[in-house]
Design a protein around this motif. Structure first.
Motif, PDB file in Angstrom:
ATOM      1  N   TRP A 404       0.840  -1.200   0.000  1.00  0.00           N
ATOM      2  CA  TRP A 404       0.000   0.000   0.000  1.00  0.00           C
ATOM      3  C   TRP A 404       0.869   1.241   0.000  1.00  0.00           C
ATOM      4  N   THR A 405       0.376   2.290  -0.637  1.00  0.00           N
ATOM      5  CA  THR A 405       1.046   3.587  -0.580  1.00  0.00           C
ATOM      6  C   THR A 405       0.013   4.614  -0.151  1.00  0.00           C
ATOM      7  N   MET A 406       0.467   5.870  -0.075  1.00  0.00           N
ATOM      8  CA  MET A 406      -0.479   6.942   0.217  1.00  0.00           C
ATOM      9  C   MET A 406      -1.562   6.994  -0.858  1.00  0.00           C
ATOM     10  N   LEU A 407      -1.160   6.719  -2.116  1.00  0.00           N
ATOM     11  CA  LEU A 407      -2.135   6.738  -3.205  1.00  0.00           C
ATOM     12  C   LEU A 407      -3.245   5.711  -2.968  1.00  0.00           C
ATOM     13  N   THR A 408      -2.858   4.510  -2.520  1.00  0.00           N
ATOM     14  CA  THR A 408      -3.864   3.485  -2.256  1.00  0.00           C
ATOM     15  C   THR A 408      -4.865   3.992  -1.227  1.00  0.00           C
ATOM     16  N   ALA A 409      -4.330   4.584  -0.147  1.00  0.00           N
ATOM     17  CA  ALA A 409      -5.217   5.063   0.923  1.00  0.00           C
ATOM     18  C   ALA A 409      -6.145   6.164   0.422  1.00  0.00           C
ATOM     19  N   VAL A 410      -5.555   7.141  -0.299  1.00  0.00           N
ATOM     20  CA  VAL A 410      -6.374   8.260  -0.776  1.00  0.00           C
ATOM     21  C   VAL A 410      -7.436   7.758  -1.758  1.00  0.00           C
ATOM     22  N   ASN A 411      -7.004   6.899  -2.692  1.00  0.00           N
ATOM     23  CA  ASN A 411      -7.962   6.415  -3.681  1.00  0.00           C
ATOM     24  C   ASN A 411      -9.030   5.518  -3.056  1.00  0.00           C
ATOM     25  N   LEU A 412      -8.653   4.790  -2.021  1.00  0.00           N
ATOM     26  CA  LEU A 412      -9.663   3.972  -1.353  1.00  0.00           C
ATOM     27  C   LEU A 412     -10.699   4.864  -0.681  1.00  0.00           C
ATOM     28  N   MET A 413     -10.227   5.968  -0.102  1.00  0.00           N
ATOM     29  CA  MET A 413     -11.186   6.908   0.493  1.00  0.00           C
ATOM     30  C   MET A 413     -12.109   7.460  -0.585  1.00  0.00           C
ATOM     31  N   LEU A 414     -11.528   7.863  -1.727  1.00  0.00           N
ATOM     32  CA  LEU A 414     -12.348   8.410  -2.810  1.00  0.00           C
ATOM     33  C   LEU A 414     -13.311   7.363  -3.342  1.00  0.00           C
ATOM     34  N   PHE A 415     -12.800   6.147  -3.499  1.00  0.00           N
ATOM     35  CA  PHE A 415     -13.650   5.080  -4.035  1.00  0.00           C
ATOM     36  C   PHE A 415     -14.794   4.781  -3.071  1.00  0.00           C
ATOM     37  N   SER A 416     -14.452   4.739  -1.793  1.00  0.00           N
ATOM     38  CA  SER A 416     -15.477   4.486  -0.774  1.00  0.00           C
ATOM     39  C   SER A 416     -16.555   5.559  -0.800  1.00  0.00           C
ATOM     40  N   LEU A 417     -16.122   6.803  -1.060  1.00  0.00           N
ATOM     41  CA  LEU A 417     -17.067   7.927  -1.090  1.00  0.00           C
ATOM     42  C   LEU A 417     -17.966   7.874  -2.329  1.00  0.00           C
ATOM     43  N   LEU A 418     -17.368   7.528  -3.476  1.00  0.00           N
ATOM     44  CA  LEU A 418     -18.074   7.735  -4.740  1.00  0.00           C
ATOM     45  C   LEU A 418     -18.713   6.480  -5.323  1.00  0.00           C
ATOM     46  N   HIS A 419     -18.303   5.291  -4.863  1.00  0.00           N
ATOM     47  CA  HIS A 419     -18.732   4.074  -5.558  1.00  0.00           C
ATOM     48  C   HIS A 419     -20.239   3.827  -5.424  1.00  0.00           C
ATOM     49  N   ASN A 420     -20.678   2.715  -6.057  1.00  0.00           N
ATOM     50  CA  ASN A 420     -22.123   2.454  -6.165  1.00  0.00           C
ATOM     51  C   ASN A 420     -22.828   2.313  -4.807  1.00  0.00           C
ATOM     52  N   PRO A 421     -24.125   2.593  -4.774  1.00  0.00           N
ATOM     53  CA  PRO A 421     -24.883   2.419  -3.529  1.00  0.00           C
ATOM     54  C   PRO A 421     -24.923   0.945  -3.118  1.00  0.00           C
ATOM     55  N   CYS A 422     -25.118   0.687  -1.853  1.00  0.00           N
ATOM     56  CA  CYS A 422     -25.237  -0.694  -1.396  1.00  0.00           C
ATOM     57  C   CYS A 422     -26.579  -1.270  -1.861  1.00  0.00           C
ATOM     58  N   ALA A 423     -26.713  -2.584  -1.791  1.00  0.00           N
ATOM     59  CA  ALA A 423     -27.910  -3.244  -2.315  1.00  0.00           C
ATOM     60  C   ALA A 423     -29.177  -2.694  -1.679  1.00  0.00           C
ATOM     61  N   THR A 424     -29.112  -2.428  -0.373  1.00  0.00           N
ATOM     62  CA  THR A 424     -30.292  -1.885   0.311  1.00  0.00           C
ATOM     63  C   THR A 424     -30.731  -0.576  -0.323  1.00  0.00           C
ATOM     64  N   THR A 425     -29.748   0.294  -0.595  1.00  0.00           N
ATOM     65  CA  THR A 425     -30.081   1.587  -1.184  1.00  0.00           C
ATOM     66  C   THR A 425     -30.618   1.418  -2.605  1.00  0.00           C
ATOM     67  N   ILE A 426     -29.984   0.542  -3.382  1.00  0.00           N
ATOM     68  CA  ILE A 426     -30.467   0.326  -4.754  1.00  0.00           C
ATOM     69  C   ILE A 426     -31.913  -0.165  -4.724  1.00  0.00           C
ATOM     70  N   MET A 427     -32.192  -1.101  -3.801  1.00  0.00           N
ATOM     71  CA  MET A 427     -33.553  -1.618  -3.670  1.00  0.00           C
ATOM     72  C   MET A 427     -34.515  -0.495  -3.287  1.00  0.00           C
ATOM     73  N   THR A 428     -34.063   0.359  -2.384  1.00  0.00           N
ATOM     74  CA  THR A 428     -34.907   1.477  -1.945  1.00  0.00           C
ATOM     75  C   THR A 428     -35.160   2.450  -3.092  1.00  0.00           C
ATOM     76  N   ILE A 429     -34.114   2.721  -3.886  1.00  0.00           N
ATOM     77  CA  ILE A 429     -34.299   3.621  -5.031  1.00  0.00           C
ATOM     78  C   ILE A 429     -35.339   3.028  -5.981  1.00  0.00           C
ATOM     79  N   TYR A 430     -35.227   1.709  -6.199  1.00  0.00           N
ATOM     80  CA  TYR A 430     -36.204   1.067  -7.078  1.00  0.00           C
ATOM     81  C   TYR A 430     -37.610   1.212  -6.512  1.00  0.00           C
TER      82      TYR A 430
END
Lengths: 467, 341
Positions: A404-430
């Motif tokens: 891991w590097t600082m990039l991994t940590a930063v990108n994981l934070m960004l990915f965690s923030l921006l990635h797809n909704p969890c199944a519960t949320t997707i179901m709720t949106i539907y």
């Protein structure tokens, strides 16, 4: 009996059609006006208006909370207080729940083993399905059980519409509704609850915007990940005196990035796919009221907490099963999880992450709480979801053991923030939009943003030689 | 090794065949579907154009139609053939004339188009100059049930947002007043704009650019061959006579008279109380219903109580409740200031 022509429905319709042009366009207005006139007449006769004192107090509070100088600071202060109460208050019950639930797991597994049930049945049921459930409940329940009632108190007081009033100028620029601020705040508790909360937005277009962008607000399932990364990686490179401030600042920064993407995406959506949807803005500012505790407990515990928890449980159990299977089926001595992670590695590298993280996110679609435990399971080569070790050991494990590097940590934070909704949320949106199209779009735009942003940061960081 | 290669190859071939030839979802059937909808669109546009010209008393020639639709000579032949075989048009010498069926279908499309314009302007609050093109895209391929549903959802409107009448399901225009062309309006007589012609788009864009709006009360200050100068009491508008021919006026009714000394709600200063005179004509659909639901009916007393730090939105006290409105919405509420209590 006299011979009369039977009146047919189509005759009535034809007559209505012929009479309609004589109505003029304003007949609806006239109907409403006559209703209001009658209501006013009754009110004037029956209602005795009390003193003006409460009104004056209301006005004074209104002036204060919407004032150019104090409005924003008051809002931030209250928001910070809500977070503080939630995080601090949830700490102890979370640990107690985890201890208790995992103790049950251990006892049950021992019992199963002692009566001679094969290890894989024990493992699948207790270390797989049950562990997944226990994990989600212990991480999710306490913060929600605190956050939602506190939030409902603010709602009941009448403060939240004032927040919408204060922030509307910003949302207007993005083509959204001021009340989206409230649904976003709700999203901090849980995005599925945030999506349900968009019902307060009466205008269809703005409501869809709020639904589709709610996931850019990190929910309490993702907060622990953000806090962990901020502490272990970002804050660790500062002197210990500042470290907790730096960690907090980093998390706030991530949240602000989320707000930025919410606004950007709202702006884009309102000008593209949602252009033809209906829209209007009206915002009622109700008088301040004393919150009624019974109702608060009911709406926040039954309507929100139990509702969200139940859906999460429904999706967490299969996820727990899948994780256990992936961790315990070995092909030539390598677990299935490791194999898939190796396969995903190139894609992971492209966006500054690695295969294990992507695998964890794929398995954790049902519930974001289990991302970190799944990662730990694969990194540490054990057969079930595992708590991260202490922060310093974690740093060594990730950096020295898994590159891991600082990039991994930063990108994981960004990915965690921006990635797809969890199944519960997707179901709720539907359920809320009654449309597969919008549910699918919510996944596409968030996942697309996550990949593009992390790809860009990874590429830029590598070109600039930072990693 | 050999076996798995063949299995993979067969799977791949099956996959590719499926992608192309699967009924409904395959690329081929989608392409066909798309082609059909393009053809249908061209046909409907042609019908509408011929109908429009006939309404104005012109007869249509092939070349004019081709120019209007912007399609190739080859396609116009096949299109006309198709229309003739479907019994929608007849040829009389070189003129193209709609049959009864053709007229019926044309009216249905006109109906769909104007209903869509109504929806886009009222419910989606799209700017008026964008309404036509979006409606043009959406009007095609609607079944008559869908059109009926749209009509009912909009509350059976009589006219589109430009003031053009909407034919009913039987294809009959409901009686409506077109008003007097601005070029024939007398100087210094106040009149209300009841229709703005949206064709040609260039002239319509010029009208919108001056700021003239449907429902506005104006009078002519100056009229000559070069220009017509109008005023609404505050601003002056200058139009070329050719453009002015697209503006239609009507004499003022009683409520219009009352509206003349009203100001928009946004112009209300401080906590000055006022009485609501009327909701603007251009405010229709969803917003109007919301306003009425909230009790913003004519005769109601209203005053501004709370202003956002950025001036927008502003909260107004109406019937004892506090309601925040954005500037562009408050502009649609006409009020008459009352003496300070």
């Amino acid at each position: 009996m006299t011979e009369t022509k039977q009146l047919q429905p189509q005759d009535v319709l034809a007559m209505a059609e012929s009479l309609r042009p004589q109505l003029g366009s304003g007949f609806r207005d006239e109907i409403v006006q006559s209703m209001y006139t009658e209501a006013q007449r009754i009110v004037d006769r029956a209602v005795n208006k009390g003193s003006k004192k409460k009104w004056d107090l209301d006005q004074r509070i209104d002036r204060l909370v919407t004032s150019p100088i104090f409005g924003l600071p008051i809002m931030l202060l209250i928001l910070a207080a809500v977070f503080w109460i939630t995080i601090v208050g949830a700490n102890v019950p979370s640990q107690m729940l985890a201890t208790g639930l995992f103790w049950i797991e251990e006892q049950a597994a021992n019992l199963f083993t002692s009566i001679g049930i094969p290890w894989w049945i024990t493992g699948f049921i207790w270390h797989g399905v049950y562990r997944g459930l226990a994990w989600v409940i212990s991480v999710m329940l306490p913060p929600m059980a605190i956050f939602f009632p506190v939030f409902t108190i603010l709602e009941d007081l009448g403060y939240l519409p004032r927040v919408a009033f204060n922030l509307d100028w910003m949302f207007k620029k993005a083509g959204a509704h001021g009340k989206q601020a409230l649904t976003m705040a709700m999203g901090f508790g849980c995005n599925a609850a945030g999506v349900v909360a968009t019902r307060v937005i009466d205008s269809p277009r703005e409501r869809l915007i709020a639904i589709l962008t709610n996931n850019f607000v990190p929910c309490n399932g993702r907060f622990p990940t953000l806090i962990m990364l901020a502490t272990v990686f970002v804050a660790a490179s500062f002197p210990p005196v500042f470290s907790s401030f730096v960690a907090a600042g980093t998390v706030v920064g991530v949240v602000l990035i989320g707000v930025f993407f919410t606004m950007l995406m709202s702006w884009i959506l309102s000008r593209t796919v949602l252009k033809g949807e209906a829209s209007a803005f009206t915002l009622e500012l109700p008088p301040y009221r004393r919150p009624s505790i019974g109702r608060i407990l009911y709406t926040s515990i039954i309507d929100r907490t139990i509702f969200v928890l139940w859906r999460a449980i429904l999706t967490a159990a299969p996820a727990g099963a899948a994780i256990w299977i992936l961790g315990n089926i070995n092909i030539q001595g390598v677990s299935l999880a490791q194999l898939i992670a190796n396969f995903l590695d190139p894609l992971g590298f492209l966006i500054g992450l690695d295969g294990v993280i992507l695998l964890a996110y794929i398995i954790a679609i049902p519930a974001n709480e289990i991302v970190v435990p799944t990662m730990m399971m694969v990194y540490m080569g054990v057969g079930m979801m595992t708590d991260p070790p202490s922060y310093s050991q974690l740093h060594t494990l990730l950096v020295d053991g898994h590159g891991w590097t600082m990039l991994t940590a930063v990108n994981l934070m960004l990915f965690s923030l921006l990635h797809n909704p969890c199944a519960t949320t997707i179901m709720t949106i539907y359920k809320e939009t009654k449309s597969k199209k919008w549910a699918a779009l919510s996944v596409v735009i968030t996942l697309g943003t996550a990949f593009i942003v992390t790809f860009l940061t990874a590429t830029i960081a590598r070109l600039a030689g930072w990693v | 090794m050999e076996g798995s290669f063949w299995i993979l190859l067969i799977l791949l071939v099956v996959f590719i065949v499926a992608v192309f030839f699967l009924p409904r979802y395959g690329i081929l059937s989608r392409w066909q579907h798309y082609q059909k909808s393009v053809e249908r669109e061209a046909l409907e546009d042609a019908l509408k154009y011929i109908f429009d010209q006939e309404q104005q008393g012109h007869y249509v020639h092939q070349d004019a139609l081709r120019g209007a639709l912007e399609i190739s000579a080859k396609r116009i032949y096949s299109l006309l053939d198709q229309m003739e075989s479907q019994g929608l048009i007849q040829h009389e010498q070189s003129q193209i004339i709609l049959t009864e069926n053709g007229e019926k279908l044309a009216l249905q499309i006109v109906r769909a188009h104007r209903l869509w314009e109504r929806y886009l302007a009222d419910e989606a609050r799209l700017p008026l100059n964008k309404v036509h093109s979006v409606a043009h895209r959406r009007e095609h391929g609607m079944s008559s049930t869908q059109i009926e549903e749209l009509d009912a959802a909009l509350g059976h409107p009589l006219a589109d947002p430009h003031g053009d009448p909407i034919p009913n399901a039987a294809g009959i225009f409901r009686p409506h007043e077109k008003g007097t062309n601005l070029n024939h309006w007398e100087e210094n007589t106040p009149g209300k704009i009841i229709h703005l012609e949206d064709e040609p788009p260039l002239a319509f864009a010029q009208i919108l650019a001056t700021g003239l709006k449907l429902g506005q009360t104006i009078r002519i200050l100056e009229k000559n061959n070069q220009r017509i100068v109008l005023t609404d009491g505050e601003n002056e508008f200058t139009l070329a006579p050719a453009v002015a021919a697209n503006v239609f006026l009507q004499e003022l009714s009683e409520t219009d008279q009352a509206l003349r000394d009203a100001i928009p709600l946004t112009a209300l200063k401080g906590t000055q109380p006022a009485e609501i005179v009327q909701l603007d004509e251009r405010c229709q659909g969803f917003t109007r219903r919301r306003f009425l639901d909230l009790g913003l009916t004519p005769g109601t007393t209203i005053y501004a109580e709370l202003e956002n730090a950025f001036g927008d939105p502003r909260a107004y006290r109406v019937r004892g409740t506090l309601i925040a409105l954005r500037k562009d919405q408050a502009d649609d509420i006409w009020v008459k200031p009352l003496p300070q209590a």
